[in-house]
Design a protein around this motif. Structure first.
Motif, PDB file in Angstrom:
ATOM      1  N   GLY A 273       0.844  -1.190   0.000  1.00 16.66           N
ATOM      2  CA  GLY A 273       0.000   0.000   0.000  1.00 16.66           C
ATOM      3  C   GLY A 273       0.874   1.233   0.000  1.00 16.66           C
ATOM      4  N   GLN A 274       0.259   2.393  -0.149  1.00 12.78           N
ATOM      5  CA  GLN A 274       1.001   3.644  -0.220  1.00 12.78           C
ATOM      6  C   GLN A 274       1.138   4.255   1.174  1.00 12.78           C
ATOM      7  N   ASN A 275       2.371   4.541   1.569  1.00 14.06           N
ATOM      8  CA  ASN A 275       2.646   5.188   2.841  1.00 14.06           C
ATOM      9  C   ASN A 275       2.813   6.680   2.579  1.00 14.06           C
ATOM     10  N   GLU A 276       1.789   7.452   2.889  1.00 12.78           N
ATOM     11  CA  GLU A 276       1.772   8.871   2.523  1.00 12.78           C
ATOM     12  C   GLU A 276       2.438   9.776   3.543  1.00 12.78           C
ATOM     13  N   THR A 277       3.016   9.210   4.604  1.00 13.48           N
ATOM     14  CA  THR A 277       3.635  10.037   5.641  1.00 13.48           C
ATOM     15  C   THR A 277       5.078  10.414   5.295  1.00 13.48           C
ATOM     16  N   VAL A 278       5.654   9.735   4.298  1.00 18.54           N
ATOM     17  CA  VAL A 278       7.022  10.025   3.869  1.00 18.54           C
ATOM     18  C   VAL A 278       7.041  10.132   2.350  1.00 18.54           C
ATOM     19  N   SER A 279       8.180  10.519   1.799  1.00 16.18           N
ATOM     20  CA  SER A 279       8.306  10.643   0.353  1.00 16.18           C
ATOM     21  C   SER A 279       8.196   9.274  -0.302  1.00 16.18           C
ATOM     22  N   PRO A 280       7.759   9.215  -1.576  1.00 15.67           N
ATOM     23  CA  PRO A 280       7.636   7.915  -2.259  1.00 15.67           C
ATOM     24  C   PRO A 280       8.924   7.106  -2.231  1.00 15.67           C
ATOM     25  N   ALA A 281      10.068   7.768  -2.468  1.00 17.86           N
ATOM     26  CA  ALA A 281      11.342   7.049  -2.482  1.00 17.86           C
ATOM     27  C   ALA A 281      11.667   6.474  -1.111  1.00 17.86           C
ATOM     28  N   ALA A 282      11.405   7.260  -0.059  1.00 20.27           N
ATOM     29  CA  ALA A 282      11.683   6.785   1.302  1.00 20.27           C
ATOM     30  C   ALA A 282      10.749   5.651   1.676  1.00 20.27           C
TER      31      ALA A 282
END
Length: 251
Positions: A13-22
């Protein structure tokens, strides 16, 4: 010489709390990202999801080709067995390919298993790559028996049949001290947990593991009796429409 079929893990899933690369770096090793970036042919459960994943890869490791030039062939539950050889034709011609699931690792609770079997039959090298598996993460974090466990996929949606299946698997769990794992369509999470709490014996331990690897991750293990009391009081986990793994171990 045939190409290699790489089994590429996707995020859960997408973790929106950090940058996509991180976010990508926390679950997909750099070497796996680099190998994925060099491929230009993918066999995917969902082309749209795969394009989104490749965009994340591109942000960290530049793709060898523009995304619009990368070939993505779909393989899902509706794909006929007769269509599988055509998916492997490029590999037999010497091209490497990546098999990728909608989430997590391919070929586990995923239609890609049949393609992997055919690849072995046709002499194509298969290489699994390291990445997140919600099932293993759930077993690790549940506190239940990690020496013996069984994944049962989806249970029947019919309430009576589902209850009978739960009781049968609970008996097996008690006799063999074997952890039982399940998944459910996310919008049916509440109904499924209620079914587990009602069908299982009061002392059976039930774990609910939601949004694994994400900022909203939640993992909780307690007895069926405690789950039943919490649900009766209106205290449901925050798991509506969220991917969840269920486990139980009968005492």
């Amino acid at each position: 010489m045939p190409g290699t079929l790489y089994l590429i893990p996707n995020t859960l899933g997408q973790n929106e709390t950090v940058s996509p690369a991180a976010a990508l770096a926390t679950v997909i090793p750099q070497e796996v990202q680099a190998l994925t970036a060099r491929l230009d042919y993918f066999i995917a459960e969902n082309a749209k999801t795969t394009r989104a994943f490749l965009k994340l890869i591109d942000a960290a490791q530049s793709l060898a080709k523009p995304l619009q030039e990368i070939q993505i062939a779909e393989l899902n539950v509706n794909t006929a067995s007769a269509a599988l050889p055509a998916l492997l034709a490029p590999l037999l011609a010497g091209q490497d390919a990546g098999l990728i699931s909608e989430a997590g690792v391919p070929a586990v609770a995923d239609p890609g298993a049949n393609l992997v079997r055919l690849a072995h039959a046709q002499g194509i090298q298969v290489r699994p790559l390291v990445g997140p598996s919600s099932l293993l993460l759930a077993v690790m974090s549940s506190g239940l028996n990690g020496q013996s466990f069984a994944f049962n996929g989806y249970l029947p949606t019919d309430a009576e049949q589902r209850g009978k299946r739960i009781k049968a698997l609970e008996l097996r769990s008690r006799q063999e001290q074997q952890t039982q794992l399940f998944i459910e369509t996310p919008y049916r999470n509440s109904a499924f947990l209620e079914a587990l709490a009602n069908a299982c014996q009061p002392g059976t331990l039930i774990c609910v593991a939601t949004d694994l690897t994400l900022a909203t991750e939640s993992i909780r293990t307690q007895t069926a009796a405690k789950w039943k009391a919490a649900l009766a009081a209106g205290k449901h986990p925050d798991f509506h429409k969220k991917p969840t793994v269920y486990l139980f171990l009968a005492q």
